[in-house]
Design a protein around this motif. Structure first.
Motif, PDB file in Angstrom:
ATOM      1  N   SER A 213      16.670 -47.741   5.537  1.00 42.18           N
ATOM      2  CA  SER A 213      15.880 -48.616   4.761  1.00 42.18           C
ATOM      3  C   SER A 213      14.024 -48.643   4.655  1.00 42.18           C
ATOM      4  CB  SER A 213      16.015 -49.635   6.117  1.00 42.18           C
ATOM      5  OG  SER A 213      15.254 -50.836   5.839  1.00 42.18           O
ATOM      6  N   LYS A 214      13.840 -48.888   3.586  1.00 41.49           N
ATOM      7  CA  LYS A 214      12.531 -48.702   3.380  1.00 41.49           C
ATOM      8  C   LYS A 214      11.043 -48.935   4.224  1.00 41.49           C
ATOM      9  CE  LYS A 214       9.255 -49.214  -0.960  1.00 41.49           C
ATOM     10  NZ  LYS A 214       9.561 -49.189  -2.151  1.00 41.49           N
ATOM     11  N   GLN A 217       9.459 -46.418   6.764  1.00 47.59           N
ATOM     12  CA  GLN A 217       8.307 -45.506   6.760  1.00 47.59           C
ATOM     13  C   GLN A 217       8.517 -44.201   6.925  1.00 47.59           C
ATOM     14  OE1 GLN A 217       4.596 -48.266   6.613  1.00 47.59           O
ATOM     15  NE2 GLN A 217       5.300 -48.567   8.092  1.00 47.59           N
ATOM     16  N   GLN A 218      10.044 -44.037   6.906  1.00 45.48           N
ATOM     17  CA  GLN A 218       9.939 -42.728   7.084  1.00 45.48           C
ATOM     18  C   GLN A 218       8.966 -41.238   5.397  1.00 45.48           C
ATOM     19  OE1 GLN A 218      14.109 -42.675   6.766  1.00 45.48           O
ATOM     20  NE2 GLN A 218      14.715 -41.815   8.297  1.00 45.48           N
ATOM     21  N   LEU A 219       9.068 -42.271   4.678  1.00 45.84           N
ATOM     22  CA  LEU A 219       8.039 -40.965   3.716  1.00 45.84           C
ATOM     23  C   LEU A 219       6.914 -40.943   3.753  1.00 45.84           C
ATOM     24  CD1 LEU A 219       8.000 -39.424   1.434  1.00 45.84           C
ATOM     25  CD2 LEU A 219       8.013 -41.707   0.199  1.00 45.84           C
ATOM     26  N   ALA A 245      21.548 -49.347   6.020  1.00 44.47           N
ATOM     27  CA  ALA A 245      20.507 -49.802   5.289  1.00 44.47           C
ATOM     28  C   ALA A 245      20.094 -49.196   5.036  1.00 44.47           C
ATOM     29  CB  ALA A 245      20.009 -50.395   6.921  1.00 44.47           C
ATOM     30  N   HIS A 246      21.205 -48.951   2.772  1.00 40.61           N
ATOM     31  CA  HIS A 246      20.803 -48.608   2.235  1.00 40.61           C
ATOM     32  C   HIS A 246      20.138 -49.471   1.444  1.00 40.61           C
ATOM     33  CE1 HIS A 246      23.226 -45.139   3.942  1.00 40.61           C
ATOM     34  NE2 HIS A 246      23.594 -45.899   3.834  1.00 40.61           N
ATOM     35  N   ASP A 247      18.993 -50.692   1.231  1.00 40.11           N
ATOM     36  CA  ASP A 247      18.712 -51.377   0.943  1.00 40.11           C
ATOM     37  C   ASP A 247      17.941 -50.746  -0.484  1.00 40.11           C
ATOM     38  OD1 ASP A 247      16.056 -49.861   2.292  1.00 40.11           O
ATOM     39  OD2 ASP A 247      16.288 -52.267   3.747  1.00 40.11           O
ATOM     40  N   ASP A 248      17.569 -49.537  -1.155  1.00 46.35           N
ATOM     41  CA  ASP A 248      16.396 -48.724  -1.511  1.00 46.35           C
ATOM     42  C   ASP A 248      16.801 -47.350  -2.096  1.00 46.35           C
ATOM     43  OD1 ASP A 248      14.484 -48.002  -3.945  1.00 46.35           O
ATOM     44  OD2 ASP A 248      13.003 -49.168  -2.464  1.00 46.35           O
ATOM     45  N   PRO A 249      17.786 -47.724  -2.570  1.00 47.81           N
ATOM     46  CA  PRO A 249      18.597 -46.670  -3.093  1.00 47.81           C
ATOM     47  C   PRO A 249      17.726 -44.661  -3.447  1.00 47.81           C
ATOM     48  CG  PRO A 249      19.723 -47.419  -3.370  1.00 47.81           C
ATOM     49  CD  PRO A 249      18.965 -48.380  -3.930  1.00 47.81           C
ATOM     50  N   ASP A 250      16.054 -45.616  -4.197  1.00 48.93           N
ATOM     51  CA  ASP A 250      15.395 -45.217  -5.089  1.00 48.93           C
ATOM     52  C   ASP A 250      14.208 -44.412  -3.621  1.00 48.93           C
ATOM     53  OD1 ASP A 250      13.449 -43.023  -7.379  1.00 48.93           O
ATOM     54  OD2 ASP A 250      12.184 -44.509  -6.629  1.00 48.93           O
ATOM     55  N   PRO A 291       8.706 -46.003  12.654  1.00 46.22           N
ATOM     56  CA  PRO A 291       7.339 -46.591  12.010  1.00 46.22           C
ATOM     57  C   PRO A 291       7.577 -47.876  11.427  1.00 46.22           C
ATOM     58  CG  PRO A 291       8.655 -44.415  11.000  1.00 46.22           C
ATOM     59  CD  PRO A 291       8.981 -45.196  12.459  1.00 46.22           C
ATOM     60  N   ILE A 292       9.150 -48.432  11.715  1.00 49.42           N
ATOM     61  CA  ILE A 292       9.274 -49.529  11.141  1.00 49.42           C
ATOM     62  C   ILE A 292       8.114 -50.803  11.083  1.00 49.42           C
ATOM     63  CG2 ILE A 292       9.869 -50.472  12.962  1.00 49.42           C
ATOM     64  CD1 ILE A 292      12.807 -51.304  11.132  1.00 49.42           C
ATOM     65  N   THR A 293       7.873 -51.651   9.689  1.00 55.15           N
ATOM     66  CA  THR A 293       7.167 -52.146   9.654  1.00 55.15           C
ATOM     67  C   THR A 293       7.164 -53.761  10.659  1.00 55.15           C
ATOM     68  OG1 THR A 293       8.285 -53.100   7.686  1.00 55.15           O
ATOM     69  CG2 THR A 293       7.012 -51.303   7.374  1.00 55.15           C
TER      70      THR A 293
END
Length: 380
Positions: A213-214, A217-219, A245-250, A291-293
């Motif tokens: 999941s985005k 905040q892994q990036l 949790a593949h909510d944002d493939p990009d 680091p999740i939101t």
């Protein structure tokens, strides 16, 4: 033998686990009224546990055009059919809505059985207040109400008053991976867990986030870790669990691409992890960065702590349970603090939980501790 009516989602892993770890071992026969229908998930498990999944086959063609009348007509039609599967010694509603609480209240009254209601979180926090207040009569009729964390009790008090708040228990589901972690640790421990993933025993294994999941905040976390000295990075194995949790493939693609540019061993997990595989992953971790939101003491975080990883979470998150248990878990105010955490882990100045601290955590997370508390909601 006692019988219970669960009004909930039989396709939910947590409902299956509740039957499997609390009700079935205690000798309760379970009938589930499926709030969203049933896709057949866990069919064999439910059959093994002698659990009946009710099917709503009622059609209301004439009065179906009048919403309020339709709702109550369906409630009473299903109540009449459900009575044939009874008698019931308890009625328990999971993940609450107006219509399902109405059915629960009718069934509990007809069966002269205790009614219990469990808010799961989003049903309490994301539903419009006017809708939640429509459940007031049913909520006040409950023998007990449960929520998963203390912060939700304030919401209950605001919606339903002091008497309901006083009747609300903070009670979580048990963690099924904990016994698997115990098994891994008695059969080789961290070394065996690292070997399971092909990781050398002297590598510092760092897991960042627990899904694709985005919101994890892994990036930005990886961009900060990349600032470590190259000689340090070569001592690290980085693991990303992108199994759900593949909510944002990009964003997911960007995270994976960037991870591969860091001069450390990188392991990206994409296949489903069963309970034992999850236990191996938790035990293999030396460091877990969270680091999740937003979060309410996630299952993954509990598992990493219990498995002996050094855990740090974003300072924007709050975990009252950690404070209550006096667990020494680190925080980071921003992503720039991550490199120092890794250096501390390598230097040995950052230690995982002691055995006594792990035992305290296990005492509030294992089904063997929690199942009697859940069953106690029904009285008798």
């Amino acid at each position: 033998m006692k019988r219970i009516l669960l009004i909930g989602d039989p396709d939910s892993l947590w409902i299956k686990r509740y039957v499997e770890n609390a009700l079935y071992p205690a000798g309760w026969l379970t009938v589930i009224y499926p709030i969203y229908g049933w896709k057949g998930t866990y069919r064999e498990d439910y059959a093994r546990m002698e659990t009946t999944i009710y099917k709503d086959e009622h059609r209301l063609p004439i009065i179906g055009r009048i919403p309020k009348v339709r709702m109550w007509a369906r409630v009473y039609a299903n109540a009449a059919s459900l009575q044939k599967l009874g008698p019931f010694d308890a009625v328990h509603c999971h993940y609450l809505s107006v219509v399902d609480m109405a059915l629960g209240q009718v069934m509990a009254k007809q069966q002269r059985a205790p009614l219990v209601a469990t808010f799961w979180g989003s049903d309490l926090l994301r539903t419009e207040e006017a809708t939640l207040r429509r459940m007031t009569r049913a909520i006040r009729a409950c023998r007990r109400v449960t929520v998963f964390n203390q912060e939700h009790v304030a919401r209950i008090r605001h919606l339903y008053g002091d008497s309901v708040a006083a009747n609300t228990a903070v009670l979580d589901f048990g963690e099924v991976v904990f016994p698997c972690i115990d098994k891994v640790q008695t059969e080789g421990g961290k070394g065996a867990a690292k070997a399971h993933f092909g990781i050398a025993p002297d590598q510092l294994t760092v897991c960042v986030g627990s899904s694709a999941s985005k919101a994890q905040q892994q990036l930005p976390a990886l961009q900060s870790l990349a600032q470590l000295e190259e000689s340090t990075l070569r001592r690290i194995t980085l693991i990303l669990q992108h199994t759900y949790a593949h909510d944002d493939p990009d964003n997911e693609q960007k995270v994976q691409a960037f991870a591969k540019t860091i001069p450390c061993q990188t392991l990206i997990l994409t296949d489903f992890l069963n309970d034992m595989e999850s236990a191996y992953l938790r035990c293999a971790a030396d460091v877990y960065l969270h680091p999740i939101t937003t979060d309410a003491f996630s299952t993954s975080m509990k598992e990493y702590l219990y498995a002996g990883a050094k855990v740090a979470y974003g300072g924007w998150l709050t975990y009252p349970t950690l404070d209550e248990l006096e667990l020494p878990v680190r925080q980071f105010a921003d992503f720039d603090a991550l490199p120092q955490l890794i250096n501390d882990a390598l230097a040995g100045s950052w230690q995982p939980l002691t055995q006594a601290e792990r035992d305290r955590l296990g005492g509030i997370c294992k089904w063997e501790s929690l199942a009697p508390q859940w069953l106690g909601l029904y009285g008798g």
